[in-house]
Design an enzyme around this catalytic site. Sequence first.
Site: not given
Length: 299
Positions: A19, A150
């Site tokens: 990410k 996240d």
Amino acid sequence: MPAPDSLPGFAVSEQAPAKINLALAVTGQREDGYHLLDSLVTFTAFGDRIGLTPAAEDRFTLSGRFAEALSSDGDNLVTRARDRLRAALARTGQAAPPVHIHLEKNLPIASGIGGGSADAAATLRGLLLLWQASLPTEERDAIAIGLGADVPMCLAGRPLIARGVGEDITPVAMPALAMVLANPLVGVSTPAVFKALSSKHNPPLALCAKPADWIDAIGDLRNDLEPPARQLCPEISMVAQSLAATEARVVRMSGSGATCFALYPSHEAAGTAAALLSERHPNWFLAATSTLGETDGAP
């Protein structure tokens, strides 16, 4: 035949892409201490891999370059994702039998690119497929945010803007971009970076709705965590300078560091840069990759 990226010997394989915070603004802080963010996020073709297969009892195994940094016996986001999903399915009468989960750990630990969160999201996706189970989207998302801020965006697995503590997600129509990831393999404490932040109430990102040139648009943005992270970890500045000396059009730190990314005009330029930097810095983590476009992410 198994998919090209599948793990041999496992019934289900899931990619756990890195990410990347292409830009990150810290816009506030809640009373419970969580920081409010405005972040442009994408994911990369390079990442960890999760393999899942039925087993007589639960097992968790590891392989990959960074496997030694984790323990197959201890608590981690993968096993937590398994246990919380199993509990949620049990409440609805759905079967969640024992499973062998294997994590191929290719991403550095605690490096600002969401490796653990990506692994948890991949585990949730893979287990739902293996167990042939389903949950309402809001319940699945509640499990994800409970695992970490996240995880919901990693569950989405496509270019997006994340706001709030990470749960407010808006998809973004961004093309795939050529990228190099670089990390000096020096740890950076996320709490320490936030503590060193000079202001926790900064303006949100100013991103054009449909940029004519995405790389230019990203270059005009910022990461509020980069200045304090550089103060705490001078190696980040060295990584950024080394990337900037190549044909990179944009260089920036991702998340709270220490990974930096560079965007290039072509995949060939990215590959050349990564090869050159690997020769100069053999102890760094370096990967030439591509970001996932709007149609390449998780379902």
